[in-house]
Every structure is written in structure tokens, then in C-alpha cells.
Design an enzyme around this catalytic site. Structure first.
Site, PDB file in Angstrom:
ATOM      1  N   CYS A  69    -142.652  74.049  -8.618  1.00 58.53           N
ATOM      2  CA  CYS A  69    -141.940  75.138  -9.277  1.00 58.53           C
ATOM      3  C   CYS A  69    -140.650  74.569  -9.868  1.00 58.53           C
ATOM      4  CB  CYS A  69    -141.666  76.279  -8.308  1.00 58.53           C
ATOM      5  SG  CYS A  69    -140.760  75.773  -6.830  1.00 58.53           S
ATOM      6  N   THR A  70    -139.775  75.421 -10.364  1.00 65.05           N
ATOM      7  CA  THR A  70    -138.599  74.957 -11.103  1.00 65.05           C
ATOM      8  C   THR A  70    -137.666  74.106 -10.254  1.00 65.05           C
ATOM      9  OG1 THR A  70    -138.722  76.947 -12.476  1.00 65.05           O
ATOM     10  CG2 THR A  70    -136.684  75.663 -12.560  1.00 65.05           C
TER      11      THR A  70
END
Length: 228
Positions: free
Chosen positions: A95-96
Site C-alpha cells: 500500500c502507500t
């Protein structure tokens, strides 16, 4: 100041899930490429659809999530991830910034998957540390601030936000006949009523008037925003 209490910052609505007890195995950015090169590894991008649309790792699966809470249902629908034999599948998630994966990998471990991996520090750490010539990342990475997107070295990306639906827009997206600055884009033009578009147009007019006076309109982007 406004304070809002939330049961979850990253919402999955699974109260039995506890990332403090069990999460996937952390993988340093320097070791991530080798993991992705393993043909037996299933790589899942756990971000929302508009984030994945502008960039992801080569070969990663896009669940097309509108929001993170849809992840368990998406996993339920994947036949290759069902049954006892499937629990031996190697799963890598990212994810980010690595926060969302605390829950997504914990979810996989709770479901009995034995080998679950998690990109430590997320995409941002990978882009910060891995040079472009060694990278398996394609595109830009969406970020939740006025930079909108970043690339390798965390340099400024190539996107702007639609101020109506907040979809990240490329230069090509802005060539669409449905793109009207501050009002609509190809992703939302048919989701706004004439009244809503009129209000958005007025807001954009006020933003431009404020800029012409050297003032900052409420809600407009902050100048000189520094990368975190």
C-alpha cells in the site's frame, strides 16, 4: 478545533482482527523485487481503484476497490485463494505507506495463510530507496496531499486532482471534453446534477478571484507544500 472519534482509522469492520498480534512478514524495499520475481507469489495492491489507476507494481493484482472495507469480500470471490490447499499460497501485499497492509496482511494470517509478506514502509519507501533503473514500479504513486502524486525519489508526479470527485488526472485526462476546471472530469461529469455543477463553477470562480487578489481561498491548495 473539531474532534471526531472513529472506531477504526483504516476501516475493515472486523473487530476480531488484531494487527498488534499478527501481521505479515516485513520485506525491505531492497528485497522486494526478488520477492515479486518469484512466480509462485500472488501480489495484491490493497489500495483503492483511483490510486491503482495511476501506478502500481508490474504484475500486481488490482482488486478494484472503491474503499478498503471491500477487501474481505473481494478475497472471498477469488477461487484460487479458497480452501486449505490455497493457504500455502505465498501472498505479498503493498500500500502507500505500509499502514493499510498492517490490516490486510493480518487478515490473510487470520484466514490461515502461512506465507504473507508486507512491503515495509510501503510504496513511498520503495520509491525513495530504489533507483528507477532497478525499479519494478510503473507510473506514479497517489498521495493524500496537494502533491497528488510522486515518482521515484519522491519527486513531484504528473497529476492534478479533479476538484469535484478528487480523481487524479493526467495531462491526457485533462484533454477530455468533459473536463472543466474545478467542475467535472471524464470520471464524474455524469454524476453531478446541473445544480451541483453550478455550485462547483461558482466555487472555482471564487478561487480564481482570490488568486487574482493574491489571497488564498478556503480549501485551495497550500503553497510550497513540502514532502513528508
Amino acid at each position: 478545533m473539531k474532534v471526531k472519534l472513529k472506531k477504526e482509522i483504516v476501516t475493515l469492520r472486523l473487530p476480531e482482527l488484531d494487527p498488534n498480534k499478527t501481521v505479515g512478514q516485513y520485506v525491505k524495499p531492497a528485497d522486494w523485487n526478488a520477492l515479486l520475481a518469484d512466480p509462485d507469489v500472488v501480489v495484491i495492491d490493497t489500495r483503492n481503484d483511483y490510486e491503482v489507476a495511476i501506478g502500481t507494481f508490474k504484475g500486481a493484482i488490482n482488486p478494484n476497490l472503491k474503499n478498503f472495507v471491500q477487501l474481505p469480500a473481494w478475497l472471498d470471490a477469488q477461487e484460487n485463494l479458497q480452501g486449505e490447499a490455497a493457504k500455502k499460497t505465498k501472498v505479498a501485499m503493498f500500500c502507500t505507506g505500509g499502514i493499510r497492509c498492517e490490516k490486510s496482511t493480518a487478515l490473510m494470517k487470520m484466514r490461515g495463510f502461512e506465507e504473507v509478506y508486507h512491503l515495509e514502509g510501503g510504496i513511498l519507501k520503495y520509491l525513495e530507496e530504489i533507483p528507477p533503473e532497478q525499479s519494478t514500479w510503473e507510473g506514479d504513486c497517489f498521495v493524500f496531499d496537494e502533491r497528488v502524486s510522486v515518482g521515484h525519489g519522491l519527486g513531484l508526479g504528473h497529476h492534478e486532482l479533479c476538484r469535484s470527485c478528487r480523481w487524479p488526472l493526467s495531462e491526457q485526462d485533462k484533454q477530455s471534453p468533459h473536463y472543466v476546471l474545478g467542475v467535472s472530469c471524464a470520471y464524474c461529469h455524469d454524476q453531478r446534477t446541473p445544480e451541483q455543477k453550478e455550485k462547483l463553477a461558482e466555487r472555482q470562480r471564487q478561487v480564481e478571484l482570490a488568486e487574482s487578489r493574491g489571497e488564498l481561498h478556503v480549501g485551495a491548495k497550500m503553497p510550497n507544500h513540502e514532502a513528508f
